[in-house]
Design a protein around this motif. Structure first.
Motif, mmCIF file in Angstrom:
data_model
loop_
_atom_site.group_PDB
_atom_site.id
_atom_site.type_symbol
_atom_site.label_atom_id
_atom_site.label_comp_id
_atom_site.label_asym_id
_atom_site.label_seq_id
_atom_site.Cartn_x
_atom_site.Cartn_y
_atom_site.Cartn_z
ATOM 1 N N ILE A 77 0.965 -1.293 0.071
ATOM 2 C CA ILE A 77 0.019 0.023 0.017
ATOM 3 C C ILE A 77 0.754 1.379 0.040
ATOM 4 O O ILE A 77 0.661 2.352 -0.710
ATOM 5 C CB ILE A 77 -0.834 -0.056 1.113
ATOM 6 C CG1 ILE A 77 -2.069 -1.180 0.892
ATOM 7 C CG2 ILE A 77 -1.887 1.240 1.525
ATOM 8 C CD1 ILE A 77 -2.779 -1.397 2.224
ATOM 9 N N ASN A 81 1.111 3.945 -3.151
ATOM 10 C CA ASN A 81 0.657 5.401 -2.807
ATOM 11 C C ASN A 81 1.759 6.391 -2.705
ATOM 12 O O ASN A 81 2.015 7.520 -2.272
ATOM 13 C CB ASN A 81 -0.102 5.566 -1.404
ATOM 14 C CG ASN A 81 -1.524 5.160 -1.767
ATOM 15 O OD1 ASN A 81 -2.297 5.636 -2.227
ATOM 16 N ND2 ASN A 81 -1.721 3.763 -1.219
ATOM 17 N N GLY A 84 1.700 10.195 -3.384
ATOM 18 C CA GLY A 84 0.860 10.823 -2.396
ATOM 19 C C GLY A 84 1.636 11.748 -1.211
ATOM 20 O O GLY A 84 2.755 11.777 -1.286
ATOM 21 N N PRO A 85 0.784 12.424 -0.628
ATOM 22 C CA PRO A 85 -0.649 12.369 -0.602
ATOM 23 C C PRO A 85 -1.110 13.527 -1.293
ATOM 24 O O PRO A 85 -0.487 14.380 -2.048
ATOM 25 C CB PRO A 85 -0.777 13.002 0.848
ATOM 26 C CG PRO A 85 0.286 13.542 1.092
ATOM 27 C CD PRO A 85 1.614 13.109 0.442
ATOM 28 N N ASP A 87 -3.583 14.544 -5.126
ATOM 29 C CA ASP A 87 -3.996 14.002 -6.352
ATOM 30 C C ASP A 87 -2.723 13.774 -7.238
ATOM 31 O O ASP A 87 -1.774 14.565 -7.212
ATOM 32 C CB ASP A 87 -4.782 15.294 -7.324
ATOM 33 C CG ASP A 87 -6.345 15.264 -6.627
ATOM 34 O OD1 ASP A 87 -6.914 13.961 -6.083
ATOM 35 O OD2 ASP A 87 -6.784 16.318 -6.827
ATOM 36 N N GLU A 100 -6.436 9.996 -6.558
ATOM 37 C CA GLU A 100 -6.092 10.670 -5.161
ATOM 38 C C GLU A 100 -5.403 9.377 -4.463
ATOM 39 O O GLU A 100 -5.858 8.342 -4.470
ATOM 40 C CB GLU A 100 -7.356 10.939 -4.265
ATOM 41 C CG GLU A 100 -7.011 11.651 -3.126
ATOM 42 C CD GLU A 100 -8.296 12.185 -2.348
ATOM 43 O OE1 GLU A 100 -7.994 12.504 -1.242
ATOM 44 O OE2 GLU A 100 -9.276 12.280 -3.093
ATOM 45 N N GLU A 101 -4.282 9.895 -3.886
ATOM 46 C CA GLU A 101 -3.455 8.933 -3.178
ATOM 47 C C GLU A 101 -3.328 9.249 -1.685
ATOM 48 O O GLU A 101 -3.340 10.631 -1.348
ATOM 49 C CB GLU A 101 -2.015 8.586 -3.960
ATOM 50 C CG GLU A 101 -2.057 8.205 -5.173
ATOM 51 C CD GLU A 101 -0.804 7.834 -5.770
ATOM 52 O OE1 GLU A 101 0.079 8.359 -5.021
ATOM 53 O OE2 GLU A 101 -0.671 7.130 -6.888
ATOM 54 N N TYR A 102 -3.099 8.318 -0.994
ATOM 55 C CA TYR A 102 -3.019 8.506 0.477
ATOM 56 C C TYR A 102 -1.231 8.772 0.817
ATOM 57 O O TYR A 102 -0.622 8.624 -0.074
ATOM 58 C CB TYR A 102 -3.014 7.455 1.366
ATOM 59 C CG TYR A 102 -4.665 6.774 1.373
ATOM 60 C CD1 TYR A 102 -5.632 7.763 2.004
ATOM 61 C CD2 TYR A 102 -4.843 5.722 0.656
ATOM 62 C CE1 TYR A 102 -6.784 7.304 1.785
ATOM 63 C CE2 TYR A 102 -6.328 5.337 0.601
ATOM 64 C CZ TYR A 102 -7.495 6.174 1.071
ATOM 65 O OH TYR A 102 -8.387 5.770 1.039
ATOM 66 N N ALA A 103 -0.989 9.285 2.094
ATOM 67 C CA ALA A 103 0.291 9.438 2.487
ATOM 68 C C ALA A 103 1.160 7.949 2.654
ATOM 69 O O ALA A 103 0.437 7.344 3.298
ATOM 70 C CB ALA A 103 0.353 10.315 3.672
ATOM 71 N N PRO A 104 2.309 7.566 2.012
ATOM 72 C CA PRO A 104 2.605 6.559 2.041
ATOM 73 C C PRO A 104 3.275 6.106 3.456
ATOM 74 O O PRO A 104 3.573 5.358 3.761
ATOM 75 C CB PRO A 104 3.540 6.275 0.864
ATOM 76 C CG PRO A 104 4.030 7.689 0.738
ATOM 77 C CD PRO A 104 2.858 8.541 1.118
ATOM 78 N N PHE A 107 1.924 4.051 6.197
ATOM 79 C CA PHE A 107 1.773 2.634 6.165
ATOM 80 C C PHE A 107 3.277 2.049 6.140
ATOM 81 O O PHE A 107 3.604 0.958 6.383
ATOM 82 C CB PHE A 107 1.311 2.457 4.474
ATOM 83 C CG PHE A 107 -0.180 2.506 4.190
ATOM 84 C CD1 PHE A 107 -1.138 1.905 4.964
ATOM 85 C CD2 PHE A 107 -0.690 3.920 3.743
ATOM 86 C CE1 PHE A 107 -2.580 2.366 4.824
ATOM 87 C CE2 PHE A 107 -2.014 4.321 3.766
ATOM 88 C CZ PHE A 107 -2.786 3.649 4.237
#
Length: 133
Positions: A77, A81, A84-85, A87, A100-104, A107
């Motif tokens: 994950i 991502n 990111g975070p 777009d 749109e991606e999360y902050a890696p 994770f």
């Protein structure tokens, strides 16, 4: 003397094999939870069947391998991502797509803590088991 050394070496190899098997079970169940709406139920069922088999046949110290296995989907994950975070847009010859991606980082940190923690707990338990012999 040689037979005793080989027996200890085979037992150590066996213990690491069980640890890796539990690592795969943990990864399978964690990936199943992450993909619960698609193939997750199948992955969780496969992980449960493998866990039942390993509980009957495997070493109990190797069970902490499942903790380290949970880290593998978290690493995936974090990798997916990595832009990111926010777009992230990709342009190809025929157009562009934005997701749109999360902050890696969360994770990655959680995965590293679980992965290293699982290995350290296994090493401590394995060391204690060897000392008790």
């Amino acid at each position: 003397m040689r037979g005793k050394v080989e027996a200890v070496r085979n037992d150590d190899t066996s213990e690491w094999g069980w640890f890796l098997a539990w690592l795969a079970v943990g990864a399978c169940v964690a990936l199943g939870l992450a993909a619960l709406l698609s193939v997750g139920v199948i992955l969780i069922a496969v992980g449960a069947v493998a866990a039942v088999f390993l509980l009957r046949r495997g070493h109990t110290n190797a069970l902490v391998g499942s903790i380290a296995g949970v880290a593998l989907p978290l690493f995936y994950i974090a990798y997916t991502n990595r832009g990111g975070p926010g777009d992230v847009c990709h342009t190809t010859a025929t157009g562009s797509t934005c997701t749109e991606e999360y902050a890696p980082v969360p994770f990655l940190i959680a995965g590293a803590v679980l992965f290293v923690g699982g290995f350290l707990v296994f090493l401590v338990l394995d060391h204690r088991r060897k000392e008790s012999r």
